[in-house]
Scaffold this active site. Structure first.
Site, short mmCIF file in Angstrom:
data_model
loop_
_atom_site.label_atom_id
_atom_site.label_comp_id
_atom_site.label_asym_id
_atom_site.label_seq_id
_atom_site.Cartn_x
_atom_site.Cartn_y
_atom_site.Cartn_z
N ALA A 10 -9.81 -18.33 18.89
CA ALA A 10 -10.99 -18.87 18.21
C ALA A 10 -11.14 -18.28 16.81
O ALA A 10 -12.23 -18.12 16.30
CB ALA A 10 -12.24 -18.55 19.03
N ARG A 16 -12.55 -27.79 7.59
CA ARG A 16 -12.98 -29.20 7.54
C ARG A 16 -14.34 -29.47 8.19
O ARG A 16 -14.81 -30.59 8.20
CB ARG A 16 -11.90 -30.09 8.17
CG ARG A 16 -10.70 -30.29 7.24
CD ARG A 16 -9.73 -31.27 7.82
NE ARG A 16 -8.87 -30.66 8.83
CZ ARG A 16 -8.28 -31.36 9.81
NH1 ARG A 16 -8.50 -32.65 9.95
NH2 ARG A 16 -7.50 -30.73 10.67
N GLY A 79 -1.21 -16.99 12.41
CA GLY A 79 -0.65 -17.97 13.33
C GLY A 79 -1.05 -17.74 14.78
O GLY A 79 -1.59 -16.69 15.13
N THR A 80 -0.74 -18.74 15.61
CA THR A 80 -1.18 -18.69 17.01
C THR A 80 -0.49 -17.56 17.78
O THR A 80 -1.10 -16.93 18.65
CB THR A 80 -0.91 -20.03 17.72
OG1 THR A 80 0.45 -20.41 17.47
CG2 THR A 80 -1.83 -21.13 17.21
N GLY A 102 -10.61 -22.08 21.58
CA GLY A 102 -12.06 -22.16 21.41
C GLY A 102 -12.52 -23.48 20.84
O GLY A 102 -13.71 -23.80 20.92
N ASP A 103 -11.60 -24.24 20.26
CA ASP A 103 -12.00 -25.54 19.69
C ASP A 103 -11.50 -26.70 20.53
O ASP A 103 -11.49 -27.84 20.08
CB ASP A 103 -11.53 -25.66 18.24
CG ASP A 103 -10.02 -25.51 18.09
OD1 ASP A 103 -9.33 -25.30 19.11
OD2 ASP A 103 -9.53 -25.61 16.95
N SER A 402 -65.77 -35.95 29.00
CA SER A 402 -64.92 -36.08 27.81
C SER A 402 -65.36 -35.12 26.70
O SER A 402 -66.52 -34.74 26.61
CB SER A 402 -65.02 -37.51 27.28
OG SER A 402 -64.48 -38.38 28.24
C1 UD1 Z 1 -0.92 -25.72 17.43
C2 UD1 Z 1 0.47 -25.67 18.04
C3 UD1 Z 1 0.99 -27.09 18.20
C4 UD1 Z 1 0.04 -27.92 19.04
C5 UD1 Z 1 -1.36 -27.87 18.44
C6 UD1 Z 1 -2.34 -28.51 19.36
C7 UD1 Z 1 1.46 -23.58 17.29
C8 UD1 Z 1 2.39 -22.95 16.33
N1 UD1 Z 1 1.32 -24.90 17.20
O1 UD1 Z 1 -0.72 -26.27 16.14
O2 UD1 Z 1 2.27 -27.08 18.81
O3 UD1 Z 1 0.49 -29.25 19.11
O4 UD1 Z 1 -1.78 -26.51 18.23
O5 UD1 Z 1 -3.57 -28.62 18.72
O6 UD1 Z 1 0.89 -22.91 18.13
N2 UD1 Z 1 -5.69 -19.85 15.69
C9 UD1 Z 1 -6.06 -18.53 15.64
N3 UD1 Z 1 -5.42 -17.70 14.78
C10 UD1 Z 1 -4.43 -18.12 13.95
C11 UD1 Z 1 -4.06 -19.48 14.00
C12 UD1 Z 1 -4.70 -20.32 14.88
O7 UD1 Z 1 -6.94 -18.11 16.38
O8 UD1 Z 1 -3.91 -17.29 13.21
C13 UD1 Z 1 -6.36 -20.76 16.62
C14 UD1 Z 1 -7.15 -21.82 15.87
O9 UD1 Z 1 -8.50 -21.40 15.72
C15 UD1 Z 1 -7.07 -23.00 16.81
C16 UD1 Z 1 -5.75 -22.80 17.53
O10 UD1 Z 1 -5.40 -21.45 17.36
O11 UD1 Z 1 -8.08 -22.95 17.80
C17 UD1 Z 1 -4.66 -23.72 17.02
O12 UD1 Z 1 -4.45 -23.44 15.66
P1 UD1 Z 1 -4.04 -24.55 14.64
O13 UD1 Z 1 -3.82 -23.95 13.33
O14 UD1 Z 1 -4.96 -25.70 14.76
O15 UD1 Z 1 -2.62 -24.95 15.27
P2 UD1 Z 1 -1.82 -26.22 14.94
O16 UD1 Z 1 -1.08 -25.99 13.68
O17 UD1 Z 1 -2.66 -27.40 15.05
#
Ligand code: UD1
Ligand code: CA
Length: 454
Positions: A10, A16, A79-80, A102-103, A402
């Site tokens: 999250a 956006r 990144g994730t 979280g989203d 009343s």
């Molecule tokens: C990610 C996936 C993608 C998948 C998509 C689904 C990866 C590399 N890619 O892409 O394969 O199809 O989600 O929606 O995992 N977040 C963090 N910290 C970070 C980056 C992201 O907490 O440093 C959280 C974001 O808040 C979000 C989620 O991880 O809730 C996904 O991040 P987002 O940047 O939307 O990933 P995508 O590039 O869409």
């Protein structure tokens, strides 16, 4: 089932959304997005839940402090994969770890249960989309086995044709996940640590990667903008309406009801258009709710009719009552059976016993009203002296004329009658007529003033 850790990502900024508020605190069906994910997580009875947050300072941990979760900050957001890394020190090695978002608020426990049952190895939640743009694609070999996930920005033209996409939700052995995450590199189009790269690592180790698909596509929809939030809100409301209809509830229009919480209904309940239900609401058999009524945290017993434009908050309503139109029940109101509350009547923190009526233009606050009482139009309980609040007690079978003011603390004795237009400041005796009125006089020959000519 193996012990389970859950990591909820999250930390994303939610650019956006164009909002000061962290994206995951925006509400769907009256509840912050991340809270939906947390409620779903808790339903799986995990040993540890870890929420990775980033933007908005301490807003996310503060808003969710009622949950027994670890809150871990990710700063910067790389990144994730990097996000899940932040959670790892807080997760026990035993069992498996599930990654949620979280989203992505509408993921359902049932789908996650199916992932848990799928196998011991790496389990991905995937979905086939007519338009896969923007998602990571699931790459399979000729045998149909998953061999990796490729992000759209890193994908070849051929890979972009793949319609099976990564929802992001995955389940892995905690020990294996820890090892894979430690080996992530950020040499990709976005310069990020991709969680998805662990899939290739698992395959290299000869592990079979399983996929599970959600029961409904809406479960995996993520929110990045107010438009997506509005669309998913409507989707969810349609799901709620369908559930109510399937249960036998009559909805004047399934597209015009909003359930922001849990609405449970008995048999033959009818709900007109534009009604909003918040928190926990229960409607007994044969209850009718008139158009544009708002009911929050309330129990309405069988046979009660709520006429249009009524507002009921944190109150209990007995059987066969008549409420509204334009009635307002504020927190702490308890109505027994056969009570009538009419237009522009406000009740607050008061009990009204069976068969009593306040049909027009009244304020009843901090009061205890007996049975079969008739409260005349325009009656006011003056419960507040500017500093303290006091109770008004109106005993059984009282008739209040009343436009009466009852200055609390005051008791109107059983069976008493209060003459219209009275200001009652002292207790009134049982069974007697009490009134406070200056005598009616007529001034003969009196003339209305006329406008002076200048
Ligand atoms: C990610 C996936 C993608 C998948 C998509 C689904 C990866 C590399 N890619 O892409 O394969 O199809 O989600 O929606 O995992 N977040 C963090 N910290 C970070 C980056 C992201 O907490 O440093 C959280 C974001 O808040 C979000 C989620 O991880 O809730 C996904 O991040 P987002 O940047 O939307 O990933 P995508 O590039 O869409
Ligand atoms: Ca995304």
């Amino acid at each position: 089932m193996k012990p389970l850790n859950i990591v909820i990502l999250a930390a994303g900024k939610g650019t956006r959304m164009y909002s000061e508020k962290p994206k995951v605190l925006h509400a769907l069906a009256g509840k912050p997005l991340v809270q939906h994910a947390l409620d779903c997580a808790m339903a799986l009875e995990p040993q540890q839940v870890c929420v990775v947050y980033g933007h908005g300072g301490e807003a996310v941990p503060q808003a969710m402090c009622q949950y027994p979760a670890q809150f871990v900050v990710q700063e910067p957001q790389l990144g994730t994969g990097h996000a899940v890394q932040q959670a790892m020190p807080h997760l026990p090695d035993a069992g498996r770890t599930l990654v949620l978002y979280g989203d992505v608020p509408l993921i359902q426990p049932n789908t996650l249960h199916r992932m848990q049952q799928a196998c011991d190895g790496l389990v991905l939640l995937t979905v086939n989309l007519a338009n896969p743009a923007g998602y990571g694609r699931i790459v399979r070999n000729a045998q149909g086995d998953v061999i990796g996930i490729v992000e759209e920005k890193d994908a070849s033209a051929e890979q972009r044709e793949i319609c099976e996409v990564n929802t992001g939700i995955m389940l892995a052995s905690t020990k294996a996940l820890r090892a894979w995450l430690a080996n992530l590199r950020s040499n990709n189009a976005q310069g990020e640590y991709y969680l998805t790269d662990i899939v290739g690592m698992a395959v290299q180790q000869g592990m079979v990667v399983h996929t599970v698909q959600p029961a409904h596509e809406w479960e995996i929809h993520g929110i990045n903008s107010k438009q997506q939030l509005a669309v998913l809100e409507r989707t969810w409301q349609q799901v709620e309406a369908t559930r109510l209809l399937a249960h036998g509830v009559t909805l004047a229009d399934p597209a015009r009801i909003d359930v922001r919480g849990k609405l449970s209904c008995g048999q033959d309940v009818e709900i007109d258009v534009g009604c909003i239900f918040e928190g926990e609401v229960s409607l007994g058999n044969n209850v009718q709710v008139g158009a544009y009524s708002i009911i929050r945290n309330a129990a309405i017993a069988a046979g009660t009719i709520i006429a249009p434009y009524s507002s009921i908050d944190s109150s209990e309503v007995g059987a066969n009552c008549r409420i509204g139109p334009y009635a307002r029940l504020r927190p702490g109101s308890k109505l027994y059976d056969d009570v009538h509350i009419g237009n522009f009547v406000e009740i607050k923190n008061s009990e009204i016993a069976a068969g009593s009526k306040a049909n027009h233009l009244s304020y009843i606050g901090d009061s205890t009203v007996g049975s079969r009482v008739n409260i005349g139009a325009g009656t006011i309980t003056c419960n507040y002296d500017g500093a303290n609040k006091y109770r008004t007690i109106i005993e059984d079978d009282v008739f209040i004329g009343s436009d009466t003011q009852l200055v609390a603390p005051v008791t109107v004795g059983k069976g008493a009658t209060i003459g219209a237009g009275s200001t009652i400041t002292r207790d009134t005796p049982e069974g007697e007529l009490t009134l406070s009125r200056s005598k009616q006089t007529t001034i003969n020959g009196w003339k209305r003033p006329t406008k002076e000519k200048k």
